[in-house]
Design a protein around this motif. Structure first.
Motif, short mmCIF file in Angstrom:
data_model
loop_
_atom_site.label_atom_id
_atom_site.label_comp_id
_atom_site.label_asym_id
_atom_site.label_seq_id
_atom_site.Cartn_x
_atom_site.Cartn_y
_atom_site.Cartn_z
N ARG A 194 0.82 -1.21 0.00
CA ARG A 194 0.00 0.00 0.00
C ARG A 194 0.86 1.27 0.00
O ARG A 194 0.57 2.23 -0.69
N ILE A 195 1.93 1.22 0.78
CA ILE A 195 2.80 2.39 0.88
C ILE A 195 3.48 2.67 -0.46
O ILE A 195 3.67 3.82 -0.83
N VAL A 196 3.82 1.60 -1.19
CA VAL A 196 4.62 1.82 -2.39
C VAL A 196 3.77 1.94 -3.66
O VAL A 196 4.33 2.04 -4.75
N ILE A 197 2.44 1.96 -3.54
CA ILE A 197 1.63 2.08 -4.76
C ILE A 197 1.94 3.36 -5.54
O ILE A 197 2.16 3.29 -6.75
N PRO A 198 2.03 4.52 -4.91
CA PRO A 198 2.35 5.71 -5.72
C PRO A 198 3.72 5.62 -6.42
O PRO A 198 3.77 5.81 -7.64
N PRO A 199 4.81 5.29 -5.72
CA PRO A 199 6.08 5.18 -6.46
C PRO A 199 6.06 4.07 -7.51
O PRO A 199 6.70 4.21 -8.54
N LEU A 200 5.29 3.01 -7.26
CA LEU A 200 5.23 1.95 -8.27
C LEU A 200 4.45 2.39 -9.50
O LEU A 200 4.69 1.92 -10.61
N THR A 201 3.51 3.30 -9.30
CA THR A 201 2.80 3.86 -10.45
C THR A 201 3.75 4.69 -11.30
O THR A 201 3.73 4.64 -12.52
N ASN A 202 4.61 5.45 -10.63
CA ASN A 202 5.63 6.20 -11.36
C ASN A 202 6.55 5.26 -12.13
O ASN A 202 6.96 5.55 -13.25
N GLU A 203 6.88 4.14 -11.50
CA GLU A 203 7.75 3.17 -12.16
C GLU A 203 7.08 2.62 -13.43
O GLU A 203 7.73 2.39 -14.44
N LEU A 204 5.76 2.48 -13.35
CA LEU A 204 5.02 2.01 -14.53
C LEU A 204 5.16 3.01 -15.68
O LEU A 204 5.32 2.64 -16.83
#
Lengths: 272, 257
Positions: A194-204
């Motif tokens: 849950r914490i890393v969803i925003p940075p993982l979206t950027n990674e996408l």
């Protein structure tokens, strides 16, 4: 504002701000006007926004190029996720060799340009393992290359996420008799994700753009992604309009995704 | 206490601690603790901050690894190298100062997850038990709420229900009301009082002198890593024998003076 002698009558601070702002506007307008006057608008329209050429690229721009780009990105991302999470856990392991391996992987693959990784997959893999073919042909190679790139970044993101889960969570889970692995799976990892969803979206978003490197691997017309599609069509029509179309299509995806990432980030900041 | 050390495995005691030392690097936090808790007893541990009382409590379920010494719970030596610590911890409920509820799960799920994952109870049975327990702590209606939607006092009561769901033989409380707004302390203490009346063995680190005086069978005063005084509350709180205890109690009971 030190008291130093001034010859000319001093401007008040507010007046001065207004003058400075005025100068900035004048410079901006001067640049825009100069460019507008010097540019050959007819040629620009003819070369970059040419409707006849644009029609030639449709609907394949979306049905083939965008579709392939999405397939490449999503498979690479999924594989990178599956590789990145264990790497992050290894990075936090109490067994030193695991930490070294994960550390080494992250350092190498974060330090290499994605282009070099694609070259290695395209030319190196067949030499190192003759006769070995990745499942899915080009799709497999692309997925692997993108996964290798993204896993390094995702591993670091996951590590930060795992470390952001308060220590009391693990303690509470262990106090209930959960073994370490169960406590990680049921309690810590779901919170870290849950914490890393925003940075993982950027990674996408980053991966979506990196998928343009697929041309290194030599793709057929049906496997083409946005950038190569635009470039090929631009060559065959001798007109750069398709490149603009491809670029616009990237933005069609990346801008909303970036916006989504910022929204998720803002919401998370509020929730905590 | 000294006779107990001759018994082979802490048998008969709910908790037995022998010559417990704990250091963090060079810093000695516990300097030789010996004490026992009998089944059904409520023991309150009081003392100034930094006296080692929370560390002592965390050594009882091995959240902190003792530097030396032995810890027995229910006759099982937790400090033995071959012990199945997960199995042992199932019998020891722990309630934290900061609640440590799982924020991504509802109150009900907080109480069921370890039942299902650790005790292998079925979903339906776990939920029935969880609802009963939430009822018992006065939160029967709030099962679907997430921790962030609950007040501190409600969260702490869910945390108590979560610990009770494992059918513990012993409950550890680490300053359970210290993080609460004053008006929410009473509800949590009421739940703990009821638990004590029902015969639960409890080891409570607390600053609530009123609770210690009324509910505890024994009060242990710790200072500087050792037990200074250990006895019934009317003695330790009512007429302390040691200067250190008196000084501490004066500060706690009359902070203005």
């Amino acid at each position: 504002m030190t008291a130093r002698p001034v010859a000319a009558p001093r401007l008040g601070p507010r007046r001065r701000r207004r003058v400075v702002r005025g100068v900035q506007y004048v410079v901006l307008i001067a640049v825009v006007v100069t460019l507008a006057l010097r540019a050959d608008w007819a040629a620009i329209q003819q070369s970059f926004f040419n409707p006849a050429v644009a029609r030639e690229g449709l609907p394949e721009l979306f049905t083939v190029a965008l579709a392939n780009t999405i397939v490449y990105t999503v498979t690479g991302y999924a594989l990178g996720f599956a590789l990145g999470l264990p790497l992050a856990l290894m990075r936090l392991s109490s067994v030193p060799p695991y930490r070294w391996i994960a550390r080494g992987y992250v350092e190498v693959f974060r330090g290499l340009p994605a282009l070099v990784i694609f070259l290695l997959i395209g030319t190196g893999l067949p030499i190192a393992f003759p006769g070995f073919a990745l499942p899915g042909g080009v799709y497999g190679s692309v997925a692997l290359a993108l996964a290798l790139v993204s896993a390094a970044y995702m591993a670091e993101t996951f590590r930060a996420g795992l470390q952001a889960v308060p220590k009391g969570q693990l303690e509470a889970a262990r106090s209930l008799g959960m073994p370490q692995s169960r406590a990680m799976i049921s309690i810590v990892i779901p919170q870290a994700v849950r914490i890393v969803i925003p940075p993982l979206t950027n990674e996408l978003v980053l991966l979506f753009k990196d998928s343009s490197l697929v041309f290194i691997l030599g793709v057929t017309a049906s496997q083409v992604e946005l950038a190569k599609f635009g470039n090929d069509l631009a060559s065959s029509t001798a007109n750069p309009t398709p490149i603009i179309m491809a670029g616009a299509t990237y933005l069609l995806i990346t801008i909303p995704l970036g916006y989504l990432a910022r929204r998720l980030e803002a919401r998370q900041g509020k929730g905590r | 206490m000294s006779e107990a050390t001759t018994s082979p495995g802490g048998a008969g005691h709910a908790v037995e601690i022998r010559a417990l030392h704990k250091s963090f690097g060079d810093h000695k936090v516990l300097k030789g603790i010996d004490f026992t808790v009998e089944p059904g007893q409520v023991v309150c541990v009081i003392g100034p901050s930094g006296s080692g009382k929370s560390t002592l409590l965390r050594c009882v379920n091995l959240l902190e690894e003792p530097t030396s010494g032995q810890v027995f719970v229910d006759g099982v030596e937790l400090t033995h190298p071959d012990v199945d610590i997960d199995a042992a911890r199932r019998r020891i409920g722990m309630v934290f100062q900061q609640f440590n509820l799982f924020p991504h799960l509802t109150a009900l799920r907080n109480v069921t997850i370890a039942q299902e994952r650790v005790l292998k109870r079925g979903r339906r049975e776990a939920e029935r038990i969880a609802r009963d327990l939430l009822d018992r702590v006065g939160l029967g209606e709030r099962g679907d709420a997430y921790p962030a939607q609950l007040s501190g006092g409600q969260q702490q009561r869910v945390a108590i229900a979560r610990a009770l769901a494992m059918d513990p033989a012993l409950m550890l409380f680490d300053e359970p009301t210290s993080a609460l707004d004053p008006e929410l302390v009473g509800d949590v203490l009421a739940v703990m009082r009821k638990l004590a009346e029902d015969g639960m063995t409890m080891l409570v680190v607390t600053h609530e002198m009123g609770f210690a005086r009324e509910v505890a069978d024994r009060v242990v005063f710790m200072d500087d890593g050792v037990i200074v005084e250990d006895g019934p509350p009317e003695q330790v709180i009512g007429s302390p024998r040691r200067d250190r205890t008196r000084t501490f109690l004066r500060r706690v009971l009359h902070p203005e003076g």
